[in-house]
Write an enzyme that holds these catalytic residues in place. Structure first.
Site, PDB file in Angstrom:
ATOM      1  N   TYR A 140      51.113  45.014  72.758  1.00 20.08           N
ATOM      2  CA  TYR A 140      51.453  46.304  72.166  1.00 20.08           C
ATOM      3  C   TYR A 140      52.649  46.953  72.853  1.00 20.08           C
ATOM      4  CZ  TYR A 140      47.047  46.254  69.535  1.00 20.08           C
ATOM      5  OH  TYR A 140      46.031  45.939  68.684  1.00 20.08           O
ATOM      6  N   LYS A 190      42.336  33.559  74.995  1.00 24.56           N
ATOM      7  CA  LYS A 190      42.649  32.495  74.037  1.00 24.56           C
ATOM      8  C   LYS A 190      43.450  31.454  74.837  1.00 24.56           C
ATOM      9  CE  LYS A 190      42.671  30.849  69.814  1.00 24.56           C
ATOM     10  NZ  LYS A 190      41.453  30.315  69.198  1.00 24.56           N
ATOM     11  N   ASP A 222      37.992  34.067  69.368  1.00 29.27           N
ATOM     12  CA  ASP A 222      37.405  33.790  68.048  1.00 29.27           C
ATOM     13  C   ASP A 222      35.887  33.622  68.170  1.00 29.27           C
ATOM     14  OD1 ASP A 222      38.221  31.642  69.577  1.00 29.27           O
ATOM     15  OD2 ASP A 222      38.676  30.334  67.887  1.00 29.27           O
ATOM     16  N   ASP A 246      41.139  45.803  71.244  1.00 30.45           N
ATOM     17  CA  ASP A 246      41.251  46.717  70.114  1.00 30.45           C
ATOM     18  C   ASP A 246      40.327  46.246  68.987  1.00 30.45           C
ATOM     19  OD1 ASP A 246      42.118  48.630  68.381  1.00 30.45           O
ATOM     20  OD2 ASP A 246      44.165  47.887  68.177  1.00 30.45           O
ATOM     21  N   ASP A 250      36.185  47.666  68.080  1.00 32.49           N
ATOM     22  CA  ASP A 250      35.844  48.218  66.767  1.00 32.49           C
ATOM     23  C   ASP A 250      34.697  47.432  66.130  1.00 32.49           C
ATOM     24  OD1 ASP A 250      37.628  50.272  66.852  1.00 32.49           O
ATOM     25  OD2 ASP A 250      38.611  49.786  64.949  1.00 32.49           O
TER      26      ASP A 250
END
Ligand code: NAD
Length: 358
Positions: A140, A190, A222, A246, A250
């Site tokens: 980000y 990852k 994943d 992020d 959620d």
């Protein structure tokens, strides 16, 4: 004496913060708490008054305080003003100015609300996990970034970058917090595809050596996304970077059914923190007295635990919330048949009352 800066913000912000302050004053009466409160404008309210969503005076007060209790910001009224002046910019600037790099998002499902989740009650009832997300680095913020022309077409690009020191400090936050909970940390990466997370995995593993009691595991993002909906109770603390955090936070939030129940904290190196509900300013219900104040009240509990080192007060606030849910009180967003629908103010008063009586 500890100082708390209160930033109610916009929409339902002032309504829910008012209830958290009611609970704080009940806590002050019951416990030996020495708290100095101050208040300031932020978001759209600050823009309207001073032309800036984060006025210098608010930032100065935020820097001086030990902790910040934040409501919510934003609303349609400010959606069309210039980007830099929008309420959300005020919050982003506040987080980055204070160096709040560690975002803590607990996902707790009170057994009384198990029906509100989209998962089967037995899969989620009693869920208590904590996601620790790195908040000021990663893709980000990485440079270079942008959209450019190349070979006659547009190309978009971002940079996923973390320094070793950024990885170490977020790992330490996760380990320290896990020591106060179930002593298990799952680091999400990852590493099979992205070098930056290969290093992440290595650094987290090295940092874990200083915490021999911690059981550290690693999971690809994943798989973590899948495990969170398959068997979420397997986790205690999850630590991950900005982007994965992020998304996963959620996802974890939705396991609990209502956004009105979720607190959060963002901490700096010294455990100074900004505490806020995960939801926004809910302009669709603002001013109606029906918003759920529990996420803000539980954010206050986190403030007590992490910035004021008052785990005893935090536990008491959380027990008071549970007691009120046991009594069957529900705001509209968590109402089910057979329970009693109450207003924002009635919910706040009931928690304050339950806290007073211990
Ligand atoms: P939102 O979280 O404000 O609302 C989403 C839905 O959840 C709405 O239907 C709302 O009524 C409901 N809801 C939210 N909080 C609730 C509560 N405490 N009790 C009962 N119901 C609740 O998200 P949105 O509608 O996407 O955004 C509204 C505004 O909030 C926008 O301006 C957005 O930019 C801003 N926002 C601010 C923050 C923040 O302050 N940290 C976070 C997200 C969105």
């Amino acid at each position: 004496m500890s100082s708390i800066l209160v930033l109610p913000g916009d929409g339902i912000g002032p309504e829910i913060v008012e209830q958290a302050l009611r609970v704080l004053s009940a806590a002050e009466q019951r416990f030996d708490l020495n708290v100095e409160l101050d208040q300031a404008l932020v978001g759209g309210a600050a823009y309207d008054a001073e032309g800036d969503p984060l006025p210098e005076s608010t930032l100065a007060k935020a820097r001086a305080a030990d902790a910040i209790l934040f409501g919510a910001i934003g609303g349609p009224k400010w959606d069309t003003i210039e980007r830099d002046k929008r309420p959300e910019r005020g919050l982003l600037r506040l987080r980055s100015s204070l160096g709040l790099f560690a975002n803590l998002r607990p996902a707790i499902l009170f057994p009384q609300l198990a029906d509100a989740s989209s998962l089967k009650p037995e899969v989620v009832s009693g869920l208590d996990i904590l996601i620790v997300r790195e908040l000021t680095g990663g893709i980000y913020f990485g440079q270079p970034r942008g959209i450019k022309e190349e070979n006659g077409e547009r190309v978009g690009f971002n940079t996923y970058v973390y320094s070793e020191s950024e990885m170490k400090r977020i790992a330490r936050v996760a380990f320290d917090l896990a020591m106060q909970r179930g002593k298990r940390v799952c680091s999400v990466d990852k590493a099979n595809v992205l070098e930056v997370t290969e290093l992440w995995k290595e650094v987290v593993t090295e940092e874990a050596k200083a915490y021999p009691e911690i059981e550290l595991s690693h999971m690809y993002v994943d798989n973590a996304a899948m495990q969170l909906v398959r068997a979420p109770k397997q986790f205690d603390v999850i630590v991950t970077g900005n982007l994965f955090g992020d998304i996963l936070s959620d996802e974890a939030a939705m396991l609990t059914g209502s956004i009105g129940m979720l607190p959060s904290a963002s901490l700096d190196e010294n455990r100074k923190g900004l505490y806020e509900p995960c939801h926004g300013s809910a302009p669709d219900i603002a001013g109606q007295g029906i918003a759920n104040p529990l996420a803000t009240i539980m954010s206050l509990a986190m403030l007590m635990r992490y910035s004021l080192q008052r785990g005893d007060v935090a536990d008491a606030i959380e027990s008071a919330v549970e007691k009120v849910l046991d009594q069957g009180l529900r705001t509209a967003d968590i109402y089910t048949e057979g329970t009693r629908k109450v207003s924002t103010g009635e919910m706040g008063a009931a928690v304050a009352e339950a806290l007073s009586h211990g």
